[in-house]
Enzyme design. Sequence first.
Site, PDB file in Angstrom:
ATOM      1  N   LYS A   1       0.673  -1.294   0.077  1.00 28.14           N
ATOM      2  CA  LYS A   1      -0.135   0.004   0.067  1.00 28.14           C
ATOM      3  C   LYS A   1       0.922   1.227   0.071  1.00 28.14           C
ATOM      4  CE  LYS A   1      -4.213  -1.558   2.440  1.00 28.14           C
ATOM      5  NZ  LYS A   1      -4.834  -1.628   3.780  1.00 28.14           N
ATOM      6  N   LEU A   2       0.458   2.272  -0.663  1.00 33.42           N
ATOM      7  CA  LEU A   2       1.107   3.440  -0.619  1.00 33.42           C
ATOM      8  C   LEU A   2       1.253   4.029   0.705  1.00 33.42           C
ATOM      9  CD1 LEU A   2       2.275   5.830  -2.576  1.00 33.42           C
ATOM     10  CD2 LEU A   2      -0.068   6.619  -2.571  1.00 33.42           C
ATOM     11  N   GLY A   3       2.322   4.543   1.012  1.00 37.01           N
ATOM     12  CA  GLY A   3       2.452   5.006   2.409  1.00 37.01           C
ATOM     13  C   GLY A   3       3.412   4.424   3.310  1.00 37.01           C
TER      14      GLY A   3
ATOM     15  N   THR B   1       5.503   1.509   5.422  1.00 37.29           N
ATOM     16  CA  THR B   1       5.489   1.212   7.148  1.00 37.29           C
ATOM     17  C   THR B   1       4.930   2.377   7.914  1.00 37.29           C
ATOM     18  OG1 THR B   1       7.321  -0.481   7.069  1.00 37.29           O
ATOM     19  CG2 THR B   1       7.107   0.663   9.039  1.00 37.29           C
ATOM     20  N   CYS B   2       5.438   3.533   7.760  1.00 44.23           N
ATOM     21  CA  CYS B   2       5.096   4.462   8.546  1.00 44.23           C
ATOM     22  C   CYS B   2       3.498   4.633   8.535  1.00 44.23           C
ATOM     23  CB  CYS B   2       5.597   5.932   7.983  1.00 44.23           C
ATOM     24  SG  CYS B   2       4.929   7.274   9.032  1.00 44.23           S
TER      25      CYS B   2
ATOM     26  N   LYS C   1       1.004   5.699  17.203  1.00 44.94           N
ATOM     27  CA  LYS C   1       0.590   6.989  17.874  1.00 44.94           C
ATOM     28  C   LYS C   1      -0.865   7.016  18.191  1.00 44.94           C
ATOM     29  CE  LYS C   1       4.878   7.298  17.151  1.00 44.94           C
ATOM     30  NZ  LYS C   1       5.478   6.320  16.945  1.00 44.94           N
TER      31      LYS C   1
ATOM     32  N   SER D   1      11.931  -1.578   5.147  1.00 47.17           N
ATOM     33  CA  SER D   1      12.514  -2.298   6.387  1.00 47.17           C
ATOM     34  C   SER D   1      11.585  -3.082   7.044  1.00 47.17           C
ATOM     35  CB  SER D   1      13.251  -1.436   7.615  1.00 47.17           C
ATOM     36  OG  SER D   1      12.282  -0.516   8.148  1.00 47.17           O
TER      37      SER D   1
ATOM     38  N   GLY E   1      14.659  -3.698  16.837  1.00 50.89           N
ATOM     39  CA  GLY E   1      14.960  -2.922  15.509  1.00 50.89           C
ATOM     40  C   GLY E   1      14.533  -3.595  14.097  1.00 50.89           C
TER      41      GLY E   1
ATOM     42  N   HIS F   1       2.784  32.851  27.912  1.00 51.25           N
ATOM     43  CA  HIS F   1       2.414  31.877  29.373  1.00 51.25           C
ATOM     44  C   HIS F   1       1.080  31.988  29.537  1.00 51.25           C
ATOM     45  CE1 HIS F   1       3.023  31.524  33.679  1.00 51.25           C
ATOM     46  NE2 HIS F   1       2.028  32.304  33.933  1.00 51.25           N
TER      47      HIS F   1
END
Length: 462
Positions: free
Chosen positions: A41-43, A45-46, A55, A144, A266, A439
């Site tokens: 698929k386009l995109g 691993t991320c 996330k 990867s 990893g 602040h």
Amino acid sequence: MANDASTVFDLVILGGGSGGYAAALRGAQLGLNVALIEKDKLGGTCLHRGCIPTKALLHAGEIADQAREAEQFGVKASLEGIDIAGVHKYKDDVISGLYKGLQGLVASRKVTYITGEGRLSSPTSVDVNGQRITGRHVLLATGSVPKSLPGLTIDGNRVISSDHALVLDRVPKSAVVLGGGVIGVEFASAWKSFGVDVTIVEALPHLVPVEDENSSKLLERAFRKRGINFSLGSRFSGVEYTESGVKVSLENGKSFEAELLLVAVGRGPVSQGLGYEEAGVAMDRGYVLVDEYMQTNVPTISAVGDLVPTLQLAHVGFAEGILVAERLAGLNPVPVDYDGVPRVTYCHPEVASVGITEAKAKELYGADKVVTLKYNLAGNGKSKILKTAGEIKLVQVKDGAVVGVHMVGDRMGEQVGEAQLIYNWEALPAEVAQLIHAHPTQNEALGEAHLALAGKPLHSHD
């Protein structure tokens, strides 16, 4: 192999992950005729198995923690449990929306998108779906996959990788996480929020071992407080199945029993059997070797992303892909300064950094030339409101620029944008101290740290 000689592309890209699609979008924008080949698929691993889904899990865990801890803010709430199917739906909806948007973007830039398993067939061509796609230049961006250790078999059932963890159909009662780097601590953090009894095993002396040692120690303290167990400084020796799960043994004689073992040691490059060596591309341990402009030893071939031995981060892939596209379009792009890339570990609390560690600074400049300052978030109003603890540590060359910013605390990943400007623009503490920070914000803590380093602390002790 049918040779389709009708089109010779300016750029043929093998792999549609972060590095590949960034090169395709920028190349097309600059007028290059681009072909992008992706087997899945386009995109990459991320989008589908990395940054975005993890996330989402971490945010779901944050919501669970907020419900659990609501009473300390004067809000009456209770946590009935984790609906893992609902969590996956939320996660998958996020991915789906981004995926559709990315597909539309690639189509709108008139990139020729080809779905299929490609293989480099010469320094200027890729074979896919029985067709030869030829280009003046080829970009390798095959990414990867999760790694394991010698003799440790990932079965997808009791011994799993991060890929399996992202689609797990239940919340396990307990888990051992092998590896205390970014992937390991993020899953440990999310699972703890879901109520899992978690133990991290890390062979090196600290969690997140590539970070500044101070950040590692702060995270370890926070994890102890959250009840996340960890064993540091001893290597994994074996795993065996038990009646109810697994027993993980270490070289120091310790052992841990749990329902699951997550192997998070990893990720390794995807390069085997893809024709790279046959085309003469120089390799090392499966990685493709490149120069600072991402060019291999074969003039018509470049490589980017997790396939090359640089930081395995999606935003690094974006930058490398853009660099290649701009170089091929005749621009004069600046090589990536990898020390200047922001790094964030999205566990609770977050760990964020840019620049170099104190140890590295002492190695480069000499111990007597390095100045450090720690600003505790206890002095920051917004952090007190959020009930987060942590620290901002600055590393400065004496009488010179800030060369490292290291932050631990909730939402610190959102502060790393200004930190990267400070490092990359070689800012002096006095220059940052002149800037007025809103602040009460957590961002103000970064300003306060620089005020203190410039010799004029406000909400901190001399």
